[in-house]
Design a protein around this motif. Sequence first.
Motif, PDB file in Angstrom:
ATOM      1  N   ALA A 297       6.496  21.843  44.098  1.00  8.66           N
ATOM      2  CA  ALA A 297       6.468  21.591  42.651  1.00  8.66           C
ATOM      3  C   ALA A 297       7.553  22.369  41.944  1.00  8.66           C
ATOM      4  N   ILE A 298       7.733  23.629  42.319  1.00 13.65           N
ATOM      5  CA  ILE A 298       8.759  24.439  41.684  1.00 13.65           C
ATOM      6  C   ILE A 298      10.149  23.931  42.060  1.00 13.65           C
ATOM      7  N   SER A 299      10.331  23.568  43.330  1.00 11.65           N
ATOM      8  CA  SER A 299      11.653  23.102  43.759  1.00 11.65           C
ATOM      9  C   SER A 299      12.015  21.781  43.103  1.00 11.65           C
ATOM     10  N   ALA A 300      11.001  20.985  42.728  1.00 13.86           N
ATOM     11  CA  ALA A 300      11.251  19.684  42.105  1.00 13.86           C
ATOM     12  C   ALA A 300      10.970  19.709  40.620  1.00 13.86           C
ATOM     13  N   LEU A 301      10.937  20.896  40.037  1.00 16.19           N
ATOM     14  CA  LEU A 301      10.515  21.038  38.645  1.00 16.19           C
ATOM     15  C   LEU A 301      11.357  20.201  37.699  1.00 16.19           C
ATOM     16  N   ALA A 302      12.645  20.098  37.935  1.00 17.43           N
ATOM     17  CA  ALA A 302      13.499  19.320  37.042  1.00 17.43           C
ATOM     18  C   ALA A 302      13.167  17.842  37.102  1.00 17.43           C
ATOM     19  N   GLN A 303      12.573  17.355  38.221  1.00 14.34           N
ATOM     20  CA  GLN A 303      12.155  15.967  38.368  1.00 14.34           C
ATOM     21  C   GLN A 303      13.257  15.039  37.884  1.00 14.34           C
ATOM     22  N   SER A 304      14.387  15.112  38.507  1.00 15.83           N
ATOM     23  CA  SER A 304      15.572  14.403  38.025  1.00 15.83           C
ATOM     24  C   SER A 304      15.407  12.901  38.113  1.00 15.83           C
ATOM     25  N   ALA A 305      16.089  12.197  37.212  1.00 16.87           N
ATOM     26  CA  ALA A 305      16.045  10.746  37.184  1.00 16.87           C
ATOM     27  C   ALA A 305      16.596  10.202  38.491  1.00 16.87           C
ATOM     28  N   GLY A 306      15.917   9.189  39.006  1.00 17.13           N
ATOM     29  CA  GLY A 306      16.324   8.651  40.289  1.00 17.13           C
ATOM     30  C   GLY A 306      16.677   7.185  40.213  1.00 17.13           C
ATOM     31  N   GLY A 307      16.549   6.502  41.343  1.00 15.82           N
ATOM     32  CA  GLY A 307      16.929   5.108  41.431  1.00 15.82           C
ATOM     33  C   GLY A 307      15.889   4.187  40.831  1.00 15.82           C
ATOM     34  N   ALA A 308      16.129   2.902  40.951  1.00 14.81           N
ATOM     35  CA  ALA A 308      15.234   1.911  40.366  1.00 14.81           C
ATOM     36  C   ALA A 308      13.912   1.889  41.099  1.00 14.81           C
ATOM     37  N   GLY A 309      12.894   1.422  40.390  1.00 16.81           N
ATOM     38  CA  GLY A 309      11.599   1.245  41.013  1.00 16.81           C
ATOM     39  C   GLY A 309      10.777   2.500  41.061  1.00 16.81           C
ATOM     40  N   ALA A 310      10.229   2.920  39.940  1.00 18.19           N
ATOM     41  CA  ALA A 310       9.367   4.094  39.923  1.00 18.19           C
ATOM     42  C   ALA A 310       8.109   3.825  40.723  1.00 18.19           C
TER      43      ALA A 310
ATOM     44  N   ASN B 102       4.374  14.264  47.037  1.00 22.93           N
ATOM     45  CA  ASN B 102       4.089  15.295  46.050  1.00 22.93           C
ATOM     46  C   ASN B 102       3.769  14.612  44.722  1.00 22.93           C
ATOM     47  N   PRO B 103       2.541  14.683  44.223  1.00 18.93           N
ATOM     48  CA  PRO B 103       2.167  13.966  42.999  1.00 18.93           C
ATOM     49  C   PRO B 103       2.823  14.515  41.749  1.00 18.93           C
ATOM     50  N   LEU B 104       3.463  15.685  41.854  1.00 22.95           N
ATOM     51  CA  LEU B 104       4.124  16.258  40.694  1.00 22.95           C
ATOM     52  C   LEU B 104       5.606  15.894  40.627  1.00 22.95           C
ATOM     53  N   ALA B 105       6.122  15.269  41.667  1.00 19.80           N
ATOM     54  CA  ALA B 105       7.521  14.846  41.672  1.00 19.80           C
ATOM     55  C   ALA B 105       7.599  13.431  41.129  1.00 19.80           C
ATOM     56  N   LEU B 106       8.449  13.216  40.137  1.00 16.14           N
ATOM     57  CA  LEU B 106       8.561  11.917  39.479  1.00 16.14           C
ATOM     58  C   LEU B 106       9.919  11.283  39.758  1.00 16.14           C
ATOM     59  N   THR B 107       9.923   9.953  39.793  1.00 19.50           N
ATOM     60  CA  THR B 107      11.158   9.191  39.928  1.00 19.50           C
ATOM     61  C   THR B 107      11.267   8.256  38.734  1.00 19.50           C
ATOM     62  N   PHE B 108      12.370   8.345  37.991  1.00 21.60           N
ATOM     63  CA  PHE B 108      12.491   7.527  36.786  1.00 21.60           C
ATOM     64  C   PHE B 108      13.959   7.319  36.434  1.00 21.60           C
ATOM     65  N   LYS B 109      14.194   6.278  35.654  1.00 21.41           N
ATOM     66  CA  LYS B 109      15.529   6.015  35.135  1.00 21.41           C
ATOM     67  C   LYS B 109      15.719   6.827  33.854  1.00 21.41           C
ATOM     68  N   THR B 110      16.847   6.631  33.182  1.00 27.68           N
ATOM     69  CA  THR B 110      17.102   7.347  31.934  1.00 27.68           C
ATOM     70  C   THR B 110      15.933   7.139  30.974  1.00 27.68           C
ATOM     71  N   PRO B 111      15.302   8.206  30.496  1.00 32.62           N
ATOM     72  CA  PRO B 111      14.135   8.079  29.628  1.00 32.62           C
ATOM     73  C   PRO B 111      14.446   7.334  28.330  1.00 32.62           C
ATOM     74  N   ASP B 112      13.467   6.591  27.848  1.00 35.11           N
ATOM     75  CA  ASP B 112      13.589   5.797  26.634  1.00 35.11           C
ATOM     76  C   ASP B 112      12.629   6.355  25.576  1.00 35.11           C
ATOM     77  N   PRO B 113      13.110   7.186  24.655  1.00 29.52           N
ATOM     78  CA  PRO B 113      12.229   7.776  23.641  1.00 29.52           C
ATOM     79  C   PRO B 113      11.519   6.746  22.778  1.00 29.52           C
ATOM     80  N   ALA B 114      12.168   5.601  22.509  1.00 29.88           N
ATOM     81  CA  ALA B 114      11.541   4.564  21.686  1.00 29.88           C
ATOM     82  C   ALA B 114      10.299   4.020  22.382  1.00 29.88           C
ATOM     83  N   HIS B 115      10.394   3.807  23.674  1.00 24.75           N
ATOM     84  CA  HIS B 115       9.222   3.355  24.429  1.00 24.75           C
ATOM     85  C   HIS B 115       8.183   4.464  24.486  1.00 24.75           C
ATOM     86  N   GLY B 116       8.638   5.696  24.613  1.00 22.29           N
ATOM     87  CA  GLY B 116       7.709   6.828  24.617  1.00 22.29           C
ATOM     88  C   GLY B 116       6.924   6.914  23.330  1.00 22.29           C
ATOM     89  N   LYS B 117       7.591   6.659  22.207  1.00 22.13           N
ATOM     90  CA  LYS B 117       6.908   6.671  20.903  1.00 22.13           C
ATOM     91  C   LYS B 117       5.840   5.594  20.862  1.00 22.13           C
TER      92      LYS B 117
END
Length: 237
Positions: free
Chosen positions: A21-34, A44-59
Motif C-alpha cells: 500500500a505504501i509503495s503504491a500510495l501514489a496510485q498512478s494513472a494507468g492504461g485503459a480498462g480499470a 492489492n485492493p488499495l492499488a488503483l488503475t485509472f486514466k486521467t481523472p475527470d473532476p466534472a464526472h467526480g462532481k
Amino acid sequence: MQRTVRLSLWLAVPLALFIPAISALAQSAGGAGAPPAGGPPGGNPLALTFKTPDPAHGKEISQSCQGCHGPGLVSKDEAVPGLAGQHSSYTRLQLAAFRAKLRPSEVMWKQAANLSDQDIADIAAYAGGLQPGPAWAVAGADTALRTKGEALFHMGDGPRNIIACAICHGADGRGDDRLGVASITNLAPRYGGEVLAEFKNTPEFGVPHPNAMRIMLRPMTDEDMKAVEVYISSMGK
C-alpha cells in the motif's frame, strides 16, 4: 459518506497490506480498462488503475456525499470530515479502503461498493480541486487552548520531545499530495480529536505514516491533543 465507526485506516488494515500500500500510495494513472469495483481478484485492493481523472464526472457522482460531508463537500458537522481541498492521493486511498471493507463503516462500504477505480479517481480529483472549508469557531474558553495548540503545531516542545506538526503537514496544514500526507486545515474538530486519539494508540509496527504519528503524539497529554484539535480546526482565523 459519514463513517459510523471511527477507526484510522492505519489501525484497520492488516499489516500484510501496508508494504504494497505504501509503495503504491501514489496510485498512478494507468492504461485503459480499470478493474471492476472491489479491485482485481487476488491483487492489492488499495492499488488503483485509472486514466486521467475527470473532476466534472467526480462532481456528478459525489452529489450523494453532500448529505453527510456538507454542501460542496464542506462539512457542517463537527464529527464529520470535510472532503473539500483534501489531497487526491489521500482521498483515493480512503475510498479504496472503504470499498475493500478494510476501513470500518457500513455507510461508507455501501457508498463505495459500486465505485470503479476511475470513479474513485474522479471523486478525489473533484474534491481536491475545491477550497477547504472555513475555520471553525473557537469558544471563549478555548482561546488559551488554541494559542497552546498553535505553538505545538508550529514549534513543538523540545524539552518534552514533542515534534512540530508543521514538519509534515506544513505551516498551513495542507500536507503533501505526493507523499500522501493529509490536509488537516480547518478539520472538523471532534473528528480531528478522535483521529489524534486513534493514532496515539496505534500499536508499534514498521510502517512510516502511522509510526510517525504515534511517535509524535506519544509525549502529548490529553490537554495537548485537545489544544492541537482546537487549533487545526480554526487555522484560517
